[in-house]
Design a protein around this motif. Structure first.
Motif, PDB file in Angstrom:
ATOM      1  N   ASP A  51       0.925  -1.280   0.114  1.00  0.00           N
ATOM      2  CA  ASP A  51       0.003   0.026   0.059  1.00  0.00           C
ATOM      3  C   ASP A  51       0.895   1.289  -0.142  1.00  0.00           C
ATOM      4  O   ASP A  51       0.699   2.522  -0.619  1.00  0.00           O
ATOM      5  CB  ASP A  51      -1.019  -0.079   1.358  1.00  0.00           C
ATOM      6  N   THR A  52       1.854   1.333   0.905  1.00  0.00           N
ATOM      7  CA  THR A  52       2.655   2.404   0.907  1.00  0.00           C
ATOM      8  C   THR A  52       3.491   2.621  -0.468  1.00  0.00           C
ATOM      9  O   THR A  52       3.644   3.673  -0.876  1.00  0.00           O
ATOM     10  CB  THR A  52       3.814   2.219   1.916  1.00  0.00           C
ATOM     11  N   MET A  53       4.120   1.494  -0.937  1.00  0.00           N
ATOM     12  CA  MET A  53       4.675   1.443  -2.335  1.00  0.00           C
ATOM     13  C   MET A  53       3.676   2.087  -3.390  1.00  0.00           C
ATOM     14  O   MET A  53       4.096   2.974  -4.254  1.00  0.00           O
ATOM     15  CB  MET A  53       5.284   0.256  -2.835  1.00  0.00           C
ATOM     16  N   SER A  54       2.320   1.704  -3.434  1.00  0.00           N
ATOM     17  CA  SER A  54       1.616   2.287  -4.076  1.00  0.00           C
ATOM     18  C   SER A  54       1.436   3.458  -4.159  1.00  0.00           C
ATOM     19  O   SER A  54       1.179   4.472  -5.248  1.00  0.00           O
ATOM     20  CB  SER A  54       0.268   1.361  -4.005  1.00  0.00           C
ATOM     21  N   ARG A  55       1.223   4.156  -2.774  1.00  0.00           N
ATOM     22  CA  ARG A  55       1.095   5.813  -2.794  1.00  0.00           C
ATOM     23  C   ARG A  55       2.489   6.323  -3.277  1.00  0.00           C
ATOM     24  O   ARG A  55       2.168   7.683  -3.889  1.00  0.00           O
ATOM     25  CB  ARG A  55       0.912   5.797  -1.174  1.00  0.00           C
ATOM     26  N   LEU A  56       3.481   5.980  -3.212  1.00  0.00           N
ATOM     27  CA  LEU A  56       4.766   6.507  -3.557  1.00  0.00           C
ATOM     28  C   LEU A  56       4.860   6.517  -5.136  1.00  0.00           C
ATOM     29  O   LEU A  56       5.044   7.500  -5.606  1.00  0.00           O
ATOM     30  CB  LEU A  56       6.135   5.749  -3.019  1.00  0.00           C
ATOM     31  N   LYS A  99      14.723  12.601  -4.588  1.00  0.00           N
ATOM     32  CA  LYS A  99      14.262  12.275  -3.263  1.00  0.00           C
ATOM     33  C   LYS A  99      13.258  11.146  -3.155  1.00  0.00           C
ATOM     34  O   LYS A  99      13.237  10.040  -2.576  1.00  0.00           O
ATOM     35  CB  LYS A  99      14.131  13.518  -2.431  1.00  0.00           C
ATOM     36  N   GLN A 100      12.103  11.525  -3.938  1.00  0.00           N
ATOM     37  CA  GLN A 100      10.937  10.614  -4.083  1.00  0.00           C
ATOM     38  C   GLN A 100      11.395   9.250  -4.735  1.00  0.00           C
ATOM     39  O   GLN A 100      11.026   8.224  -4.304  1.00  0.00           O
ATOM     40  CB  GLN A 100       9.762  11.399  -4.663  1.00  0.00           C
ATOM     41  N   VAL A 101      12.387   9.385  -5.859  1.00  0.00           N
ATOM     42  CA  VAL A 101      12.737   8.222  -6.461  1.00  0.00           C
ATOM     43  C   VAL A 101      13.479   7.275  -5.431  1.00  0.00           C
ATOM     44  O   VAL A 101      13.303   6.076  -5.155  1.00  0.00           O
ATOM     45  CB  VAL A 101      13.505   8.377  -7.853  1.00  0.00           C
ATOM     46  N   GLU A 102      14.396   7.942  -4.758  1.00  0.00           N
ATOM     47  CA  GLU A 102      15.271   7.394  -3.802  1.00  0.00           C
ATOM     48  C   GLU A 102      14.502   6.598  -2.681  1.00  0.00           C
ATOM     49  O   GLU A 102      14.768   5.592  -2.109  1.00  0.00           O
ATOM     50  CB  GLU A 102      16.232   8.273  -3.003  1.00  0.00           C
ATOM     51  N   GLU A 103      13.391   7.347  -2.262  1.00  0.00           N
ATOM     52  CA  GLU A 103      12.607   6.832  -1.075  1.00  0.00           C
ATOM     53  C   GLU A 103      11.850   5.530  -1.672  1.00  0.00           C
ATOM     54  O   GLU A 103      11.507   4.806  -0.964  1.00  0.00           O
ATOM     55  CB  GLU A 103      11.571   8.209  -0.798  1.00  0.00           C
ATOM     56  N   LEU A 104      11.243   5.749  -2.774  1.00  0.00           N
ATOM     57  CA  LEU A 104      10.519   4.548  -3.505  1.00  0.00           C
ATOM     58  C   LEU A 104      11.673   3.381  -3.461  1.00  0.00           C
ATOM     59  O   LEU A 104      11.458   2.297  -3.144  1.00  0.00           O
ATOM     60  CB  LEU A 104      10.124   4.842  -4.860  1.00  0.00           C
ATOM     61  N   GLU A 105      12.744   3.705  -4.118  1.00  0.00           N
ATOM     62  CA  GLU A 105      13.916   2.474  -4.237  1.00  0.00           C
ATOM     63  C   GLU A 105      14.092   1.683  -2.873  1.00  0.00           C
ATOM     64  O   GLU A 105      14.011   0.724  -2.771  1.00  0.00           O
ATOM     65  CB  GLU A 105      15.084   3.073  -4.704  1.00  0.00           C
ATOM     66  N   GLU A 106      14.344   2.656  -1.731  1.00  0.00           N
ATOM     67  CA  GLU A 106      14.414   2.157  -0.358  1.00  0.00           C
ATOM     68  C   GLU A 106      13.453   1.405   0.107  1.00  0.00           C
ATOM     69  O   GLU A 106      13.489   0.356   0.618  1.00  0.00           O
ATOM     70  CB  GLU A 106      14.781   3.331   0.513  1.00  0.00           C
ATOM     71  N   HIS A 107      11.984   2.005  -0.233  1.00  0.00           N
ATOM     72  CA  HIS A 107      11.172   1.041   0.398  1.00  0.00           C
ATOM     73  C   HIS A 107      10.917  -0.411  -0.674  1.00  0.00           C
ATOM     74  O   HIS A 107      10.509  -1.153   0.140  1.00  0.00           O
ATOM     75  CB  HIS A 107       9.804   1.897   0.263  1.00  0.00           C
TER      76      HIS A 107
END
Length: 130
Positions: A51-56, A99-107
């Protein structure tokens, strides 16, 4: 109602037979219950992660759509002054986008670790049954 029925006098021989069965004697049902609990916990965690990944991904898609619209706006206007302003604004937003791309990659990485951990826990529970 079930425990109350087992206390009745005519049912006592049946109660003794049921309690002597192997799956109750060795805790078979409790092992199955613990496996189900482990699977439920893993499923809940993975569901939240997805769900979190979907939002990201949705946030990134919105950002990409916005950038496309701004570029199309510049192409339609053909005014250098406006295009230059829009490009400057997009350059400022590039850091936030990265930063958003890096956050998604980390998640995604953490989600894969969680999947492996849940799978290992489930295999441990299943092997303890055998």
């Amino acid at each position: 109602m079930g425990p109350a029925l087992l206390t009745l006098p005519p049912v006592k021989p049946l109660k003794k037979k049921v309690l002597d069965m192997g799956f109750l004697k060795y805790g078979f049902l409790s092992k199955i219950g613990s496996q189900l609990d482990a699977a439920a916990k893993g499923t809940y965690i993975l569901n939240r992660d997805f769900d979190t990944m979907s939002r990201l991904v949705g946030r990134l898609q919105d950002e990409i759509d916005h950038n496309k619209e701004m570029i199309q706006f510049c192409l339609d206007r053909r005014e250098d002054r406006i295009s230059f302003r829009v490009l400057k604004e997009m350059k400022k937003c590039e850091v936030g986008f990265m930063k958003q791309v890096e956050e998604l990659e980390e998640h995604v990485y953490l989600c894969l670790v969680t999947i492996n951990r849940a799978r290992a826990l489930l295999m441990k529970e299943i092997s303890s049954l055998v």
